[in-house]
Motif scaffolding. Structure first.
Motif, PDB file in Angstrom:
ATOM      1  N   THR A  43     -11.184  -7.128   8.244  1.00  0.00           N
ATOM      2  CA  THR A  43      -9.064  -6.887   8.814  1.00  0.00           C
ATOM      3  C   THR A  43      -8.948  -5.960   9.263  1.00  0.00           C
ATOM      4  O   THR A  43      -7.767  -7.027  10.055  1.00  0.00           O
ATOM      5  N   PHE A  52       0.671  -2.898   9.253  1.00  0.00           N
ATOM      6  CA  PHE A  52       0.193  -1.411   8.428  1.00  0.00           C
ATOM      7  C   PHE A  52      -1.046  -1.689   7.600  1.00  0.00           C
ATOM      8  O   PHE A  52      -1.807  -0.839   7.108  1.00  0.00           O
ATOM      9  N   ASP A  54      -3.684 -13.242   3.951  1.00  0.00           N
ATOM     10  CA  ASP A  54      -4.124 -12.222   4.100  1.00  0.00           C
ATOM     11  C   ASP A  54      -3.900 -12.146   5.683  1.00  0.00           C
ATOM     12  O   ASP A  54      -3.829 -12.860   6.283  1.00  0.00           O
ATOM     13  N   ILE A  55      -3.634 -11.604   6.529  1.00  0.00           N
ATOM     14  CA  ILE A  55      -3.399 -10.949   7.661  1.00  0.00           C
ATOM     15  C   ILE A  55      -5.068 -11.978   8.477  1.00  0.00           C
ATOM     16  O   ILE A  55      -4.722 -11.877  10.221  1.00  0.00           O
ATOM     17  N   ASN A 114      -1.307  11.546   5.717  1.00  0.00           N
ATOM     18  CA  ASN A 114       0.244  11.577   5.090  1.00  0.00           C
ATOM     19  C   ASN A 114      -0.112  12.146   3.513  1.00  0.00           C
ATOM     20  O   ASN A 114      -1.095  11.639   2.770  1.00  0.00           O
ATOM     21  N   TYR A 153     -14.047   3.741   9.343  1.00  0.00           N
ATOM     22  CA  TYR A 153     -12.746   3.514   9.407  1.00  0.00           C
ATOM     23  C   TYR A 153     -12.519   2.972  10.771  1.00  0.00           C
ATOM     24  O   TYR A 153     -10.983   3.048  11.712  1.00  0.00           O
ATOM     25  N   THR A 160      -5.234  -5.713  -2.221  1.00  0.00           N
ATOM     26  CA  THR A 160      -6.604  -5.390  -2.206  1.00  0.00           C
ATOM     27  C   THR A 160      -6.531  -4.696  -3.451  1.00  0.00           C
ATOM     28  O   THR A 160      -5.550  -3.573  -3.506  1.00  0.00           O
ATOM     29  N   SER A 202      -8.518   1.931   4.846  1.00  0.00           N
ATOM     30  CA  SER A 202      -8.121   2.563   4.832  1.00  0.00           C
ATOM     31  C   SER A 202      -8.502   3.941   4.292  1.00  0.00           C
ATOM     32  O   SER A 202      -8.015   5.396   5.008  1.00  0.00           O
ATOM     33  N   LYS A 224      -9.938   1.329  13.579  1.00  0.00           N
ATOM     34  CA  LYS A 224      -8.353   1.473  13.955  1.00  0.00           C
ATOM     35  C   LYS A 224      -8.183   1.470  15.299  1.00  0.00           C
ATOM     36  O   LYS A 224      -8.046   1.297  15.849  1.00  0.00           O
ATOM     37  N   GLY A 262       0.706  -0.912   0.489  1.00  0.00           N
ATOM     38  CA  GLY A 262      -0.104   0.149   0.272  1.00  0.00           C
ATOM     39  C   GLY A 262       0.690   1.298   0.276  1.00  0.00           C
ATOM     40  O   GLY A 262       2.595   1.549  -0.274  1.00  0.00           O
ATOM     41  N   PHE A 263       0.198   2.510   0.125  1.00  0.00           N
ATOM     42  CA  PHE A 263       1.353   3.507   0.455  1.00  0.00           C
ATOM     43  C   PHE A 263       2.347   3.986   0.984  1.00  0.00           C
ATOM     44  O   PHE A 263       3.311   3.611   0.913  1.00  0.00           O
ATOM     45  N   ILE A 264       1.926   3.653   2.749  1.00  0.00           N
ATOM     46  CA  ILE A 264       2.730   4.284   3.481  1.00  0.00           C
ATOM     47  C   ILE A 264       3.986   3.058   3.060  1.00  0.00           C
ATOM     48  O   ILE A 264       4.980   2.824   3.634  1.00  0.00           O
ATOM     49  N   ASP A 286       1.030  -9.570   1.932  1.00  0.00           N
ATOM     50  CA  ASP A 286      -0.459  -8.189   2.067  1.00  0.00           C
ATOM     51  C   ASP A 286      -1.085  -8.980   1.061  1.00  0.00           C
ATOM     52  O   ASP A 286      -0.966  -9.927  -0.034  1.00  0.00           O
TER      53      ASP A 286
HETATM   54  P1  NAD Z   1      -3.829   1.782   2.034  1.00  0.00           P
HETATM   55  O1  NAD Z   1      -4.831   1.284   1.734  1.00  0.00           O
HETATM   56  O2  NAD Z   1      -2.894   2.707   0.725  1.00  0.00           O
HETATM   57  O3  NAD Z   1      -2.669   0.194   2.338  1.00  0.00           O
HETATM   58  C1  NAD Z   1      -3.322  -0.666   2.933  1.00  0.00           C
HETATM   59  C2  NAD Z   1      -2.485  -1.638   2.050  1.00  0.00           C
HETATM   60  O4  NAD Z   1      -2.554  -3.996   2.769  1.00  0.00           O
HETATM   61  C3  NAD Z   1      -2.903  -2.627   0.920  1.00  0.00           C
HETATM   62  O5  NAD Z   1      -0.829  -3.005   0.107  1.00  0.00           O
HETATM   63  C4  NAD Z   1      -3.622  -3.881   0.907  1.00  0.00           C
HETATM   64  O6  NAD Z   1      -3.546  -4.588   0.137  1.00  0.00           O
HETATM   65  C5  NAD Z   1      -3.311  -4.182   2.369  1.00  0.00           C
HETATM   66  N1  NAD Z   1      -4.295  -4.949   2.539  1.00  0.00           N
HETATM   67  C6  NAD Z   1      -5.728  -4.238   3.908  1.00  0.00           C
HETATM   68  N2  NAD Z   1      -6.618  -5.663   4.229  1.00  0.00           N
HETATM   69  C7  NAD Z   1      -5.099  -6.615   4.032  1.00  0.00           C
HETATM   70  C8  NAD Z   1      -5.785  -8.077   4.300  1.00  0.00           C
HETATM   71  N3  NAD Z   1      -6.492  -8.418   5.230  1.00  0.00           N
HETATM   72  N4  NAD Z   1      -4.122  -9.194   4.712  1.00  0.00           N
HETATM   73  C9  NAD Z   1      -3.958  -7.864   4.054  1.00  0.00           C
HETATM   74  N5  NAD Z   1      -3.250  -7.232   4.057  1.00  0.00           N
HETATM   75  C10 NAD Z   1      -4.001  -6.518   3.932  1.00  0.00           C
HETATM   76  O7  NAD Z   1      -2.878   2.466   3.242  1.00  0.00           O
HETATM   77  P2  NAD Z   1      -1.935   2.963   3.912  1.00  0.00           P
HETATM   78  O8  NAD Z   1      -2.213   4.847   3.330  1.00  0.00           O
HETATM   79  O9  NAD Z   1      -0.317   2.998   3.145  1.00  0.00           O
HETATM   80  O10 NAD Z   1      -2.253   3.096   5.492  1.00  0.00           O
HETATM   81  C11 NAD Z   1      -1.391   2.103   5.901  1.00  0.00           C
HETATM   82  C12 NAD Z   1      -1.538   2.031   7.533  1.00  0.00           C
HETATM   83  O11 NAD Z   1      -1.486   3.354   8.389  1.00  0.00           O
HETATM   84  C13 NAD Z   1      -3.245   1.605   7.450  1.00  0.00           C
HETATM   85  O12 NAD Z   1      -3.017   1.416   9.206  1.00  0.00           O
HETATM   86  C14 NAD Z   1      -3.558   3.269   7.920  1.00  0.00           C
HETATM   87  O13 NAD Z   1      -4.400   3.214   9.122  1.00  0.00           O
HETATM   88  C15 NAD Z   1      -2.764   4.239   8.574  1.00  0.00           C
HETATM   89  N6  NAD Z   1      -2.306   4.933   8.437  1.00  0.00           N
HETATM   90  C16 NAD Z   1      -2.309   5.807   7.355  1.00  0.00           C
HETATM   91  C17 NAD Z   1      -2.429   7.126   6.779  1.00  0.00           C
HETATM   92  C18 NAD Z   1      -2.702   8.154   5.701  1.00  0.00           C
HETATM   93  O14 NAD Z   1      -3.072   9.284   5.557  1.00  0.00           O
HETATM   94  N7  NAD Z   1      -2.822   7.282   4.503  1.00  0.00           N
HETATM   95  C19 NAD Z   1      -2.283   8.316   8.001  1.00  0.00           C
HETATM   96  C20 NAD Z   1      -1.752   7.436   9.518  1.00  0.00           C
HETATM   97  C21 NAD Z   1      -2.148   5.997   9.889  1.00  0.00           C
END
Ligand code: NAD
Ligand code: TYD
Length: 362
Positions: free
Chosen positions: A98, A79, A57-58, A188, A158, A35, A83, A162, A10-12, A32
């Motif tokens: 999830t 992570f 899947d986790i 972010n 959401y 999704t 989200s 969390k 995913g992103f972060i 991962d």
């Molecule tokens: P994202 O949605 O871009 O990525 C989520 C990733 O998790 C994806 O690669 C997806 O395939 C994977 N995933 C989803 N369900 C899954 C499962 N059941 N088993 C395994 N993998 C699974 O999210 P993001 O923006 O990268 O956020 C990452 C984390 O950081 C999250 O926990 C989010 O709550 C937290 N966060 C995000 C932000 C933000 O601004 N994006 C800010 C603070 C915290």
């Protein structure tokens, strides 16, 4: 030596793994489920000795347990999550699955794995739960920013999911002694962010000359942090954070949505000017507000600054410049994520074509 990262496509997670690998740190096993938000292409440039993707899947207890038993990670950086707030309004069940049950499965497996460790391996092990400032709910205009002591008051499915995950992580520390650390970060932005979120959505729409949908009056306030600064903070927490503590991360830039939108549009205008040289501000279109929309988030990042010396290294101007440049020079990535399911999402959320969210006037 390995670490286990969940949701690394995913992103972060992608940004975190790229930086981790560039620093020559432990090999990453990335679990991962891929999704709609997970894109293996994000990490395809990394050699196998630095990063291995395990598609799974986790929620899969057997898989998660065997990964820990066989790969013996020195840390788990969690992570993986659903989200996106708007998706949680349309379909909250996946968020409970999830974010709540998935985190529970991971904590259970980590508890078993941790009990099998001994000596320095046990001493060094960490479980880092990556969370959000959204669990604290919405601030009034005069309220002080969120501290780690602010009571949880989540308002969306959401943030509620969390919050539940955070409570479980805390309980596993208190009850079973699992060496949990947790972080609550603000919004972010940066490379590899899926274009359902505000910043990439608006960059893509601006480039495509499509309306930029602003929910309600656009005066909701968010605290924006460039993703690389979040990753740096996570590395610090892993290396030096006190076990059992939570750390707020943020302090980048508190801005009303309309202000971040204007800042980004102006950067798009600078780097990719329209033929007639006019500003893209005319694309801003107010649409119906998000139900339960939190009015203001602001993070007091004093604890992580005082204890671990963390300060963001990107100003908003620098972060915005890097982000817009990244989207401009990574069009193949953009095209690969703008697929059928993305189009379906935009249709469901904005009522029309994909990168052309129709403006439903207020
Ligand atoms: P994202 O949605 O871009 O990525 C989520 C990733 O998790 C994806 O690669 C997806 O395939 C994977 N995933 C989803 N369900 C899954 C499962 N059941 N088993 C395994 N993998 C699974 O999210 P993001 O923006 O990268 O956020 C990452 C984390 O950081 C999250 O926990 C989010 O709550 C937290 N966060 C995000 C932000 C933000 O601004 N994006 C800010 C603070 C915290
Ligand atoms: P988002 O990127 O979804 O993050 P979050 O809801 O987790 O803070 O949205 C950031 C802000 O931008 C939020 O106040 C909602 C608003 N927003 C819009 O005004 N229009 C949009 O099309 C989107 C996706 C978000």
């Amino acid at each position: 030596m390995t670490i286990l990262v969940t949701g690394g496509c995913g992103f972060i997670g992608s940004n975190f793994i790229h930086e981790w690998a560039a620093l020559g740190l432990e090999r990453v096993i990335n679990l991962d489920a891929l999704t709609y938000a997970g894109n293996p292409q994000n990490l395809s440039a990394l050699p196998l000795e630095r990063h291995e993707l395990v598609r799974g899947d986790i929620l899969d207890k057997t898989l998660v347990e065997s990964l820990m038993r066989e790969r013996r990670p020195s840390a788990i950086v969690h992570f993986a999550a659903e989200s996106h707030v708007d998706r949680s309004i349309h379909g909250p069940a996946a968020f409970v699955e999830t974010n709540v049950k998935g985190t529970f499965t991971l904590l259970e497996a980590a508890k078993g794995y941790y009990s099998s460790l001994e000596g320095p391996e046990k001493e060094a092990f960490r479980f880092l739960a990556v969370s959000t400032d959204e669990v604290y709910g919405s601030l009034g205009p005069q309220d002080p920013p969120f501290t780690e002591k602010t009571p949880y008051a989540p308002n969306s499915p959401y943030s509620a999911s969390k919050a539940a995950a955070d409570h479980l992580a805390r309980a596993y520390r208190q009850t079973y002694g699992l060496p949990v650390l947790s972080t609550n970060c603000s919004n972010n932005y940066g490379p590899y962010q899926f274009p359902e979120k505000l910043v990439p959505l608006l960059i893509l729409n601006a480039l495509a000359e499509k309306p930029i949908p602003v929910y309600g009056d656009g005066l909701q306030i968010r605290d924006w942090l460039y993703v690389s600064d979040h990753c740096a903070a996570l590395r610090l927490v892993l290396a030096k954070g006190r076990v059992g503590e939570s750390y707020n991360i943020g302090g980048g830039a508190s801005l009303a949505n309309l202000d971040i939108i204007r800042a980004i549009l102006s950067e798009v205008d600078r780097l990719a000017p329209r033929a007639d040289g006019t500003a893209r501000l005319d694309l801003i279109t107010h649409v119906k507000d998000r139900p339960g929309h939190d009015r203001r988030y602001a993070v007091d990042a004093g604890k992580i600054r005082a204890e671990l010396g963390f300060v963001p290294s990107h100003s908003l101007a620098l972060g915005v410049e890097k982000t817009v440049k990244w989207y401009l020079s990574n069009q193949p990535w953009v095209q690969s994520v703008v697929n059928l399911s993305y189009r379906d999402w935009l249709k469901a959320q904005y009522g029309e074509e994909p990168s052309s969210p129709s403006a439903e006037p207020l």
